[in-house]
Scaffold this active site. Structure first.
Site, PDB file in Angstrom:
ATOM      1  N   LEU A 197      38.331  -1.199 -19.125  1.00 52.56           N
ATOM      2  CA  LEU A 197      38.149  -2.039 -17.934  1.00 52.56           C
ATOM      3  C   LEU A 197      37.766  -1.239 -16.703  1.00 52.56           C
ATOM      4  CD1 LEU A 197      41.162  -4.501 -18.373  1.00 52.56           C
ATOM      5  CD2 LEU A 197      38.803  -4.747 -19.180  1.00 52.56           C
ATOM      6  N   HIS A 245      35.188  -5.947 -14.388  1.00 55.48           N
ATOM      7  CA  HIS A 245      36.092  -6.837 -15.131  1.00 55.48           C
ATOM      8  C   HIS A 245      37.166  -7.399 -14.193  1.00 55.48           C
ATOM      9  CE1 HIS A 245      34.915  -3.956 -18.511  1.00 55.48           C
ATOM     10  NE2 HIS A 245      34.554  -5.121 -18.989  1.00 55.48           N
ATOM     11  N   GLY A 275      30.370 -12.325 -16.302  1.00 58.98           N
ATOM     12  CA  GLY A 275      29.607 -11.580 -15.312  1.00 58.98           C
ATOM     13  C   GLY A 275      28.102 -11.798 -15.418  1.00 58.98           C
ATOM     14  N   GLN A 276      27.477 -11.872 -14.255  1.00 59.22           N
ATOM     15  CA  GLN A 276      26.006 -11.952 -14.187  1.00 59.22           C
ATOM     16  C   GLN A 276      25.347 -10.736 -14.826  1.00 59.22           C
ATOM     17  OE1 GLN A 276      24.312 -12.349 -10.189  1.00 59.22           O
ATOM     18  NE2 GLN A 276      22.429 -11.415 -10.939  1.00 59.22           N
ATOM     19  N   ASP A 307      25.653  -9.487 -17.642  1.00 57.07           N
ATOM     20  CA  ASP A 307      25.136  -9.829 -18.973  1.00 57.07           C
ATOM     21  C   ASP A 307      24.494 -11.215 -18.870  1.00 57.07           C
ATOM     22  OD1 ASP A 307      26.271  -7.511 -20.683  1.00 57.07           O
ATOM     23  OD2 ASP A 307      27.894  -8.135 -19.380  1.00 57.07           O
ATOM     24  N   GLN A 337      23.695 -13.276 -21.917  1.00 58.60           N
ATOM     25  CA  GLN A 337      24.950 -13.750 -22.523  1.00 58.60           C
ATOM     26  C   GLN A 337      25.429 -15.025 -21.816  1.00 58.60           C
ATOM     27  OE1 GLN A 337      28.234 -11.082 -23.909  1.00 58.60           O
ATOM     28  NE2 GLN A 337      29.042 -11.535 -21.905  1.00 58.60           N
ATOM     29  N   MET A 392      28.259  -1.529 -12.829  1.00 61.02           N
ATOM     30  CA  MET A 392      29.393  -0.974 -13.575  1.00 61.02           C
ATOM     31  C   MET A 392      29.354  -1.455 -15.017  1.00 61.02           C
ATOM     32  SD  MET A 392      32.665  -0.869 -11.159  1.00 61.02           S
ATOM     33  CE  MET A 392      32.590   0.051  -9.636  1.00 61.02           C
ATOM     34  N   SER A 405      31.293  -0.412 -19.082  1.00 61.00           N
ATOM     35  CA  SER A 405      32.150   0.472 -19.875  1.00 61.00           C
ATOM     36  C   SER A 405      31.324   1.609 -20.473  1.00 61.00           C
ATOM     37  CB  SER A 405      32.812  -0.309 -21.009  1.00 61.00           C
ATOM     38  OG  SER A 405      33.452  -1.446 -20.489  1.00 61.00           O
ATOM     39  N   ARG A 406      30.032   1.342 -20.700  1.00 60.09           N
ATOM     40  CA  ARG A 406      29.164   2.358 -21.305  1.00 60.09           C
ATOM     41  C   ARG A 406      28.817   3.485 -20.342  1.00 60.09           C
ATOM     42  NH1 ARG A 406      26.625   0.129 -26.057  1.00 60.09           N
ATOM     43  NH2 ARG A 406      27.183  -2.042 -26.208  1.00 60.09           N
TER      44      ARG A 406
HETATM   45  P1  AMP Z   1      32.423  -6.507 -21.631  1.00 63.57           P
HETATM   46  O1  AMP Z   1      33.799  -5.916 -21.673  1.00 63.57           O
HETATM   47  O2  AMP Z   1      31.351  -5.518 -21.378  1.00 63.57           O
HETATM   48  O3  AMP Z   1      32.153  -7.431 -22.791  1.00 63.57           O
HETATM   49  O4  AMP Z   1      32.407  -7.433 -20.350  1.00 63.57           O
HETATM   50  C1  AMP Z   1      33.346  -8.467 -20.187  1.00 63.57           C
HETATM   51  C2  AMP Z   1      32.913  -9.346 -19.045  1.00 63.57           C
HETATM   52  O5  AMP Z   1      32.839  -8.558 -17.844  1.00 63.57           O
HETATM   53  C3  AMP Z   1      31.521  -9.952 -19.261  1.00 63.57           C
HETATM   54  O6  AMP Z   1      31.530 -11.299 -18.798  1.00 63.57           O
HETATM   55  C4  AMP Z   1      30.655  -9.067 -18.415  1.00 63.57           C
HETATM   56  O7  AMP Z   1      29.472  -9.707 -17.971  1.00 63.57           O
HETATM   57  C5  AMP Z   1      31.568  -8.763 -17.254  1.00 63.57           C
HETATM   58  N1  AMP Z   1      31.130  -7.561 -16.549  1.00 63.57           N
HETATM   59  C6  AMP Z   1      30.856  -6.345 -17.110  1.00 63.57           C
HETATM   60  N2  AMP Z   1      30.409  -5.495 -16.174  1.00 63.57           N
HETATM   61  C7  AMP Z   1      30.401  -6.177 -15.001  1.00 63.57           C
HETATM   62  C8  AMP Z   1      30.031  -5.842 -13.661  1.00 63.57           C
HETATM   63  N3  AMP Z   1      29.587  -4.640 -13.333  1.00 63.57           N
HETATM   64  N4  AMP Z   1      30.162  -6.789 -12.699  1.00 63.57           N
HETATM   65  C9  AMP Z   1      30.609  -8.032 -13.030  1.00 63.57           C
HETATM   66  N5  AMP Z   1      30.972  -8.408 -14.262  1.00 63.57           N
HETATM   67  C10 AMP Z   1      30.862  -7.503 -15.237  1.00 63.57           C
END
Ligand code: AMP
Length: 280
Positions: free
Chosen positions: A33, A37, A147-148, A150, A153, A184, A186-187
């Site tokens: 996170l 997130h 989140g926008q 993705d 998605q 931002m 996780s990668r």
């Molecule tokens: P993930 O853990 O990458 O599957 O992301 C989980 C949720 O967090 C998804 O709805 C993502 O779009 C959102 N998310 C990831 N990075 C960001 C970010 N930098 N800003 C806003 N939302 C994010």
């Protein structure tokens, strides 16, 4: 914060909360996170009474096993961050609890799953739709926060929600960025310090391209932007493209209402980074 490893216990707890008339906001994540997130959780906590976060690295949305294995996992730190942010409920299952054999309807993604991210990651969005469907069946939230960042998605899940028809409201939250503009993710922790700094170019290029959309041909902007990013060391552009904001179909000219989304995927040091801006 209550931590649930098993959906049976989580379902029972949330059913009790629902019976007390409390509204439920749900934030699905794959963990590792960061502020992005946490911004979803903060928004959830302002709009609904119980904030539920799930952390599950879903194997069915990875078409590449090496990518799945390399995906960062930091459960200890995640729990601390969620506690501090005021999360009430964390669902932290393993795969056998999520895929416990219950039937879930398969969504018709209408080709949205075959383009952009779907083109280079076959089966990715089918996996996303599958796991989001299962998680929605378990949590049964009033609102779902995503989140926008993705963007594709979001459109896939929108389509799926329309087909499910259970009235869950999808709230799209803005992209949280690092100081240099990098979205931002996780990668990002897989990038070198230098690569991470230079990856700020992606957002700057998106912003410039979006500004140019009123005066230049869209294919010309796309080409020049691609060339600019591709010329950076260790950058390889997969796509950089103006699209219709809902169907994600390619656009050669701005539509009458001027609304578009400019989406990109760039490999930096072999790490796939996504970003987008809305053009209105
Ligand atoms: P993930 O853990 O990458 O599957 O992301 C989980 C949720 O967090 C998804 O709805 C993502 O779009 C959102 N998310 C990831 N990075 C960001 C970010 N930098 N800003 C806003 N939302 C994010």
């Amino acid at each position: 914060m209550r931590i649930f490893r098993f959906q049976t216990d989580l379902r029972a707890y949330l059913s009790d909360q629902r019976n007390q008339g409390l509204s439920i906001g749900f934030v699905p994540t794959m963990g590792a996170l960061h502020e992005g997130h946490l911004s979803l959780l903060k928004t959830a906590l302002t709009q609904t009474e119980i904030g539920v976060v799930s952390i599950f690295v879903n194997p069915t949305q990875f078409n590449d096993t090496a990518d799945l294995e390399k995906y960062p996992r930091t459960p200890g730190a995640d729990i601390g961050l969620l506690e501090a942010a005021g999360c009430q409920v964390l669902y932290l299952p393993d795969a056998t609890d999520v895929y416990d054999g219950r039937e879930t309807a398969t969504a018709d993604l209408g080709g949205l799953d075959a383009i952009l991210e779907g083109a280079s990651r076959p089966g990715h969005f089918a996996g996303v739709a599958q796991v989001v469907g299962i998680l929605l069946d378990i949590v049964q939230p009033d609102k779902l926060f995503m989140g926008q960042k993705d963007y594709q998605q979001i459109q896939v899940v929108n389509r799926m929600l329309a087909q499910r028809g259970d009235g869950v409201v999808l709230v799209m939250c803005p992209i949280v960025r690092e100081e240099n503009g990098l979205a931002m993710s996780s990668r990002n922790r897989r990038l070198s310090a230098e690569g991470r700094e230079r990856a700020g170019q992606i957002y700057r290029t998106l912003q410039k391209a979006a500004r140019e959309a009123v005066q230049k041909e869209l294919p010309v902007i796309e080409l020049e932007s691609r060339e600019h990013l591709d010329s950076q060391p260790d950058f390889t552009v997969d796509y950089f493209s103006f699209r219709h904001p809902q169907t994600l179909e390619p656009l050669r000219h701005p539509p009458a209402d001027g609304r578009m989304v400019l989406v990109t995927a760039v490999l930096v040091e072999g790490v796939r980074l996504l970003d987008n801006v809305l053009v209105v």
